[in-house]
Design an enzyme around this catalytic site. Structure first.
Site, PDB file in Angstrom:
ATOM      1  CB  VAL A   1      -0.954   0.000   1.204  1.00  0.00           C
ATOM      2  CG1 VAL A   1      -1.767   1.295   1.249  1.00  0.00           C
ATOM      3  CG2 VAL A   1      -1.885  -1.203   1.144  1.00  0.00           C
TER       4      VAL A   1
ATOM      5  CD  GLU B   1       7.588   2.221   9.402  1.00  0.00           C
ATOM      6  OE1 GLU B   1       7.942   1.078   9.016  1.00  0.00           O
ATOM      7  OE2 GLU B   1       6.695   2.416  10.226  1.00  0.00           O
TER       8      GLU B   1
ATOM      9  CB  CYS C   1       7.183  -2.351  10.390  1.00  0.00           C
ATOM     10  SG  CYS C   1       7.455  -0.989  11.531  1.00  0.00           S
TER      11      CYS C   1
END
Length: 507
Positions: A232, A251, A284
């Site tokens: 995305v 990010e 992440c």
């Protein structure tokens, strides 16, 4: 705030049902129970939010930094006072275990404290001019309307990464929380309302990807701040990058590594590696690759596997739990597919708790989204999908290397991602080589590759990002710098030796 027990959007200082008739539910991933019901935003709600954000920008911009920060200080105190309460909400809604839920809220008030405190710090730079009679300096101005799109895994902290700085710098905000954690979004919006922030300065639209896309695509949005998946994020960056004057700071994900050299303290190394499973690997910055020197490989593997095989998976509200559930059923399917892929790619599986023993699942939590750790060893040079694609779950590969630190960093950099990484070594030369050559935006020595502090930049390189949507560096994305030169002389003198004389055809 609500209509028929359905939570609404917050636009122009009002709780608005909007034109959409669809609703969606927030679900506890540990139990499957419905926590609350929310209006699903449409383009109409995004349009309304952007209109008022654009209209109120000039008035908000004209306030002093100090006055703007005062609203954030109100929120700082509320976040700090309600850390335990809100930490439990975070845990119920996104499934991270309770100490992490509280840490999420703590990180939020740390970020607000930093942003509000920065209002009293110097803004811009004074620079020496080439001409003694000139003053030269740089000033910052807010860009305008900032669209913020945030993820579910840090549902309180990351929104304040984006919004606290953007607002203190003088921008107005339209925010779409993650659809998995709208309850946290609701509470944050209530905090802004309680703080008395002027109508239209902060706006929240609940919803799914179509609402986020409407924010990204709208010409009234000057900056997009995005934290989420690489897929995305790259779409966001490509859309915004083609529009003159519009910026995006994104990010995104990572396939993060911890390097354990032959000179590592294995107590530190094993502990740092186990921390890869915090938030059930749904960070992440979680490490999915452990690159271990052959001289210490066997001992490291034995110790690591022994702990991971027994790590506590269960009720995230129980303080004895180390790992809670995954966020939703679709993510269970994804992690399971990658575990099965690793087996098809013929890795050596060391721990497989993909399907937990029913006795491990607490009573009343049978409908939760449970997956345990999956650990395997693989060839460091093999082009395997399981060792190169982000899983975003408790899926970790052990990769053995021989040779020196240069070889370890070569293996480390062999992914498309470059978000976070760590090196474990008692040799400062090895640490320095890693520091200078690892392709990452966030690097750690003798630590896990999680636990960033809010006043440091947070973002990656390569496929992991195109900017830093948090802390100090996000200022670059939400402000414009103006180079200003003032002449204090009656004469006009130019830099580079240029003459200020105007010549005519008769000269």
């Amino acid at each position: 705030m609500t209509t028929n027990d359905v939570y609404a959007h917050y636009i122009d200082g009002e709780w608005v049902d909007g034109s959409g008739t669809e609703t969606f539910e927030s679900e506890n991933p540990a139990t499957g129970e419905t926590l609350a019901t929310f209006r699903r935003g449409t383009e109409a709600e995004v349009d309304a939010a952007l209109s008022v954000a654009e209209e109120t920008f000039a008035e908000w911009r004209d306030l002093s930094y100090i006055d703007r920060a005062e609203y954030l200080w109100e929120i700082y105190h509320e976040l700090r006072e309600r850390t335990d309460e809100l930490g439990e909400v975070v845990t119920k809604e996104c499934g991270k275990e309770i100490s992490e839920g509280k840490a999420d809220v703590t990180e939020a008030w740390h970020m607000v404290e930093w942003a509000a405190g920065d209002a009293r710090h110097p803004k811009g730079d004074v620079i020496s001019s080439e001409i003694p009679s000139k003053d030269a300096y740089m000033r910052r101005k807010p860009r305008g309307v900032v669209g913020c799109i945030t993820p579910w895994n840090f549902p309180v902290a990351i929104p304040f990464w984006h919004m606290a700085v953007a607002l203190v710098e003088g921008n107005t905000v339209v925010w779409k929380p993650a659809e998995q954690t709208p309850w946290c979004g609701q509470i944050i919006a209530e905090m802004f309302e309680d703080a008395g922030i002027p109508d239209g300065v902060f706006n929240m639209v609940q919803g799914f990807g179509d609402a986020g896309a409407a924010i990204v695509d709208d010409s009234r949005v000057d900056t997009v701040l995005f934290t989420g998946s690489a897929e995305v994020g790259h779409e966001v960056a490509s859309k915004v990058g083609g529009e003159p004057g519009k910026l995006a700071a994104c990010e995104m994900g990572g396939k993060n590594n911890i390097v354990v050299t032959e000179e590592a303290d294995l107590d530190i190394a094993v502990h740092a590696a186990v921390m890869s499973f915090k938030t059930t690997g749904q960070r992440c910055v979680s490490s999915e690759r452990l690159i271990v020197h052959e001289d210490v490989y066997d001992e490291f593997k034995e110790r690591f596997v022994e702990i991971v095989a027994e790590v506590a998976v269960g009720d995230p509200l129980d303080e004895s739990t180390f790992m809670g559930p995954l966020i939703e059923a679709a993510h269970v399917d994804k992690v399971t597919r990658y575990n099965d892929l690793a087996k098809r790619e013929e890795v050596n599986v060391l721990v497989d708790r993909t399907e937990l023993d029913p006795e491990e699942i607490p009573e009343g939590h049978e409908e939760g989204y449970w997956v345990g750790p999956f650990v395997y060893e693989a060839d460091a040079d093999a082009p395997l999908r399981c060792t190169h694609e982000e899983v975003f779950g408790p899926h970790v590969a052990l990769l053995k290397y021989d040779g020196d630190i240069e070889r370890a960093v070569e293996v480390h950099n062999d992914t498309d991602y470059g978000l976070a990484g760590a090196v474990i070594s008692e040799n400062y030369r090895q640490i320095n080589h890693y520091r200078d050559n690892a392709e990452v935006g966030l690097a750690y020595g003798n630590l896990p590759c999680i636990g960033a502090e809010v006043h440091l930049p947070f973002g990656g390189v390569k496929k992991s990002g195109n900017g830093y949507p948090s802390a100090r560096e996000v200022i670059e994305a939400v402000t414009e710098r103006t180079a200003w030169t003032l002449n204090n002389s009656k004469d006009i003198q130019m830099a580079q030796g240029l003459s200020a004389d105007i010549k005519t055809r008769d000269d």
